[in-house]
Design a protein around this motif. Structure first.
Motif, mmCIF file in Angstrom:
data_model
loop_
_atom_site.group_PDB
_atom_site.id
_atom_site.type_symbol
_atom_site.label_atom_id
_atom_site.label_comp_id
_atom_site.label_asym_id
_atom_site.label_seq_id
_atom_site.Cartn_x
_atom_site.Cartn_y
_atom_site.Cartn_z
ATOM 1 N N TRP A 102 3.395 -7.054 10.555
ATOM 2 C CA TRP A 102 4.400 -7.250 9.501
ATOM 3 C C TRP A 102 5.780 -6.860 10.028
ATOM 4 C CZ3 TRP A 102 1.355 -4.380 5.058
ATOM 5 C CH2 TRP A 102 0.305 -5.195 4.629
ATOM 6 N N LEU A 103 5.839 -5.727 10.696
ATOM 7 C CA LEU A 103 7.127 -5.267 11.219
ATOM 8 C C LEU A 103 7.647 -6.219 12.299
ATOM 9 C CD1 LEU A 103 6.389 -1.436 11.521
ATOM 10 C CD2 LEU A 103 7.637 -2.620 9.705
ATOM 11 N N ASP A 104 6.767 -6.685 13.158
ATOM 12 C CA ASP A 104 7.179 -7.622 14.204
ATOM 13 C C ASP A 104 7.622 -8.952 13.610
ATOM 14 O OD1 ASP A 104 7.406 -6.776 16.779
ATOM 15 O OD2 ASP A 104 5.817 -8.070 17.538
ATOM 16 N N ALA A 105 6.892 -9.430 12.607
ATOM 17 C CA ALA A 105 7.268 -10.696 11.968
ATOM 18 C C ALA A 105 8.644 -10.573 11.323
ATOM 19 C CB ALA A 105 6.223 -11.087 10.922
ATOM 20 N N LEU A 106 8.914 -9.446 10.685
ATOM 21 C CA LEU A 106 10.231 -9.220 10.100
ATOM 22 C C LEU A 106 11.301 -9.198 11.181
ATOM 23 C CD1 LEU A 106 12.051 -8.501 7.690
ATOM 24 C CD2 LEU A 106 11.454 -6.089 8.075
ATOM 25 N N SER A 107 11.008 -8.547 12.294
ATOM 26 C CA SER A 107 11.952 -8.500 13.409
ATOM 27 C C SER A 107 12.227 -9.897 13.951
ATOM 28 C CB SER A 107 11.402 -7.589 14.511
ATOM 29 O OG SER A 107 12.318 -7.463 15.574
ATOM 30 N N PHE A 108 11.181 -10.725 14.044
ATOM 31 C CA PHE A 108 11.366 -12.103 14.513
ATOM 32 C C PHE A 108 12.243 -12.903 13.553
ATOM 33 C CE2 PHE A 108 7.093 -11.865 16.898
ATOM 34 C CZ PHE A 108 7.731 -11.477 18.064
ATOM 35 N N ARG A 109 12.035 -12.713 12.268
ATOM 36 C CA ARG A 109 12.821 -13.453 11.290
ATOM 37 C C ARG A 109 14.302 -13.067 11.364
ATOM 38 N NH1 ARG A 109 9.711 -15.942 7.191
ATOM 39 N NH2 ARG A 109 11.731 -16.718 6.434
ATOM 40 N N GLY A 112 15.046 -13.507 15.881
ATOM 41 C CA GLY A 112 14.525 -14.644 16.626
ATOM 42 C C GLY A 112 13.307 -14.267 17.445
ATOM 43 N N PHE A 113 12.685 -15.295 18.049
ATOM 44 C CA PHE A 113 11.450 -15.083 18.810
ATOM 45 C C PHE A 113 11.811 -14.767 20.261
ATOM 46 C CE2 PHE A 113 10.306 -17.848 15.262
ATOM 47 C CZ PHE A 113 9.262 -17.122 14.709
ATOM 48 N N ASN A 114 11.959 -13.483 20.545
ATOM 49 C CA ASN A 114 12.337 -13.055 21.888
ATOM 50 C C ASN A 114 11.747 -11.689 22.176
ATOM 51 O OD1 ASN A 114 14.321 -11.023 20.807
ATOM 52 N ND2 ASN A 114 15.333 -12.900 20.093
ATOM 53 N N THR A 115 11.909 -11.254 23.405
ATOM 54 C CA THR A 115 11.333 -9.982 23.836
ATOM 55 C C THR A 115 11.928 -8.809 23.076
ATOM 56 O OG1 THR A 115 11.074 -10.941 26.041
ATOM 57 C CG2 THR A 115 10.893 -8.549 25.854
#
Length: 695
Positions: A102-109, A112-115
């Motif tokens: 959930w936290l990673d998905a929020l970070s991606f939103r 963006g999709f990056n390291t």
């Protein structure tokens, strides 16, 4: 054995006497004259976090195996909005709790999709863990111990190593330690260092609910093991201290309802939405039975986990907690000496008639002696636990011991005991502070601190010499960007322990590691000697800080080395090659990307491509159970399927890891065209390029 409390008449009188003694003999650490200010400490700790952890968020790219796999699960969640069922390559991924994703998905939103976005939640978790350790140690032991605790968390080798890949241990540690801290605050809300005061109503009500909330978040981070660690520790602590009589302070009824309101919905929805898998099993069996109980017993399906030998499991913690593990003997000695002092003081108080002897009530008989010694131990323990610091020491000791013993019995990875790091480091910091305070008067403190510095200096000189030798022998070798071509090809993909890759370094690879090797050699050659010299001048704060700075320079060097390992540990460059060929119209965007073998071999490829891929002979490990659901997409190909479709239909682009090169050579022979090769990994296609680039 559960220790029962003293008889009521005795315990009440004893409590009053103990309270009087507490006010006379506080156990809190004396405040050293050169303790850093709170603002200065926080500024230094934040700066270290930025240098060591935040600056490392941009490189290297996501690594193959767990790093890429977990990022793919979060990517799917961010794209689909499905917050219940994790998917990797379109296949159900039911073995993990959801909160990290959930936290990673929020970070991606957001980013963006990056390291950077993939690892940001974990880096923030490290900062919050260090600040929690600082705050807790400040209240329990004083400002210098708080500063040392924060330093130790940020500069320990294990904390650095096990946050290079996205695994939930740092978040689990944060939530479990928060739950323990609020447990202690809930029970001690009406006591400050043994002086009885009126509790603050808001704080008194807030701490228990924070405890239940943190515990629920821990369960959503790692599963039921969080309950084992928390309740196992809490039950023993409450029994030893007699605090179970204050159980109402923990709000067990309303707190449990809050816990269920946070933790239960996801588990229920995941069970309802994921039924009909292998042998009729669904989420409930796979997650609770297979991933918890069978994993503990070493019978998890599939059997793709290893277990460290006992001697390695225990001794490697000296590495994971390095350099602060060198002061571990001081923690044991200081703790034991303090216990003996308080026990002797308790016996002396009885002898002098200041407190009653805690004799058990009749009947007399064979059990009377046992009950007498039990009451003496309970009374001495109550006499010793005369403040928040002493209670903290007991709670942290119980928690770290439980975590270590639990995973010594279970199947394990090196990082599983991560939740014990903060408790152990805080206890080491407290003991080191006590030893520094008595350095000039106590020969034992001086002897063990000197031993720690001597050991660190020997390790430093040895490491610096070895690095200098490697640099000298590689002085005439050219720099090779792809370090994977310089390493021994020993089937690293077959390793099942997380740190296995680090054993493949060979002599010639020093040519690619000159900068980090030189940096580490400088740190080890200078830092330990400077710290020891400062210690001999009784400049204790500067000496301990010098150790932390030495470790900081070493960790920076380690990060640079890890970036140099990028071609071997990550497949981002191969994903970029595919995108480059598509942009140049050398291949059509309507192609099929296939990974040969388990998806973990090249899990970073689908993340950086932004699309799911096919797996050849990859129905294994984390993909196995999810593939048995009837609606699983048809992404799994056999050898025969590959041969039948190779060269027909859409263009095939096949990723082959080093471990499978010989197998693919036998299978496809000359029917393949090499697109790119790095660190032994290769990209093949089944036909010539549509628009070959000019020479």
């Amino acid at each position: 054995m559960i220790i029962s409390p003293l008889p009521a008449s005795v315990s009440e009188n004893l409590a009053e006497k103990i309270a009087e003694k507490i006010t006379e003999q506080p156990l809190s650490l004396p405040l050293p004259s050169d303790s850093p200010r709170r603002s200065t400490s926080l500024l230094i700790l934040t700066g270290l976090w930025i240098i060591i952890f935040f600056a490392a968020l941009f490189a290297p790219p996501l690594l193959d195996d767990a790093d890429g796999t977990h990022a793919n699960a979060a990517r799917h969640m961010a794209l689909t909005g499905d917050l219940v069922t994790l998917h990797v390559n379109g296949i159900r991924y039911l073995e993990k709790a959801p909160l990290p994703y959930w936290l990673d998905a929020l970070s991606f939103r957001i980013f963006g999709f990056n390291t950077f976005a993939a690892h940001l939640p974990q880096a923030i978790g490290v900062l919050l863990l260090a600040l929690l350790g600082f705050h807790w140690a400040s209240k329990a032991f004083g400002p210098r111990t708080a500063f040392y605790t924060g330093l130790a968390i940020l500069t320990s080798a294990g904390v650095f190593l096990f946050t290079r890949i996205y695994i939930p241990e740092v978040l689990l540690s944060l939530f479990l330690c928060t739950a323990l801290y609020t447990l202690l605050q809930s029970l001690n809300s009406s006591k400050i260092e043994g002086v009885l005061t009126e509790p603050e109503p808001r704080a008194h009500n807030l701490y228990p609910y924070l405890m239940w909330t943190a515990l629920a978040l821990a369960v959503l981070t790692k599963g039921l093991v969080a309950l084992v660690f928390f309740f196992g520790t809490a039950i023993i602590y409450l029994a030893l201290t007699g605090e179970y009589r204050n159980l109402r302070k923990l709000k067990p009824l309303t707190g449990l309802l809050l816990f269920l309101a946070i933790a239960a919905p996801w588990h229920i929805l995941a069970g309802l939405r994921n039924t009909g898998g292998m042998n009729g099993h669904g989420f409930f069996w796979f997650y609770f039975v297979n991933e918890h109980f069978l994993r503990f017993l070493g019978k998890r399906y599939p059997m793709d986990y290893n277990k460290l030998p006992g001697y390695l499991f225990w001794s490697l913690h000296l590495v994971w907690l390095f350099p602060w593990s060198l002061f571990l003997p001081i923690a044991f000695i200081k703790g034991w000496n303090q216990w003996k002092q308080r026990r002797n003081a308790f016996r002396h108080a009885i002898k002098m008639g200041r407190i009653p002897e805690p004799r058990p009530t009749p009947p007399y008989g064979t059990g009377y002696a046992l009950r007498y010694h039990r009451n003496m131990f309970t009374g001495a323990l109550g006499y010793a636990l005369n403040g928040f610091g002493a209670n903290t020491t007991l709670l942290l000791f119980l928690f770290s011991a439980l975590v270590l013993v639990f995973f010594s019995l279970s199947t394990n990875q090196e990082y599983y005991t991560f939740p014990a790091y903060l408790p152990i480091l805080a206890l080491i910091a407290a003991a080191l502070t006590r030893a520094e305070n008595t350095y000039d008067e106590d020969k034992s403190s001086r002897r063990w601190i000197t031993f720690a510095h001597a050991t660190l200096t020997v390790i430093g000189v040895t490491a610096a010499s070895a690095l200098a030798y490697g640099l000298w022998t590689s002085r005439n070798l050219p720099f090779v960007p792809d370090i994977g071509d310089l390493l021994a090809h020993r089937g690293v993909g077959d390793y099942t322990l997380s740190m296995s890759h680090f054993f493949d370094l060979t002599g010639p690879s020093f040519a690619a590691l000159r900068l980090p090797a030189a940096l580490a050699a400088f740190a080890f050659a200078i830092g330990p000697a400077v710290a020891w010299w400062l210690r001999t001048k009784s400049r204790h704060l500067a000496a301990t800080t010098a150790i932390a700075l030495t470790s900081t320079v070493f960790l920076i060097a380690a990060h640079i080395a890890l970036v140099r390992f990028e071609p071997m540990l990550s497949s981002q460059d191969l994903a970029e090659k595919i995108q480059e060929l598509e942009d140049d119209r050398a291949i059509s965007r309507d192609n099929q990307v296939l990974l040969y073998g388990d998806q973990s071999y090249g899990s970073s490829i689908p993340f950086y491509l932004g699309e799911d891929v096919y797996l050849v002979d990859g129905r294994s490990s984390s993909m196995l159970f999810g593939s048995t659901f009837p609606d699983a997409p048809h992404i799994f190909l056999t050898h025969d399927d590959l041969l039948k479709t190779w060269g027909t239909g859409e263009r095939k682009i096949l990723f082959v890891p080093l471990e499978k090169r010989d197998e693919v050579d036998r299978l496809l022979g000359s029917k393949k065209i090499l697109l790119e090769e790095t660190s032994g990994k290769a990209l093949f296609t089944d036909r010539p390029l549509d628009n070959p680039a000019p020479n």
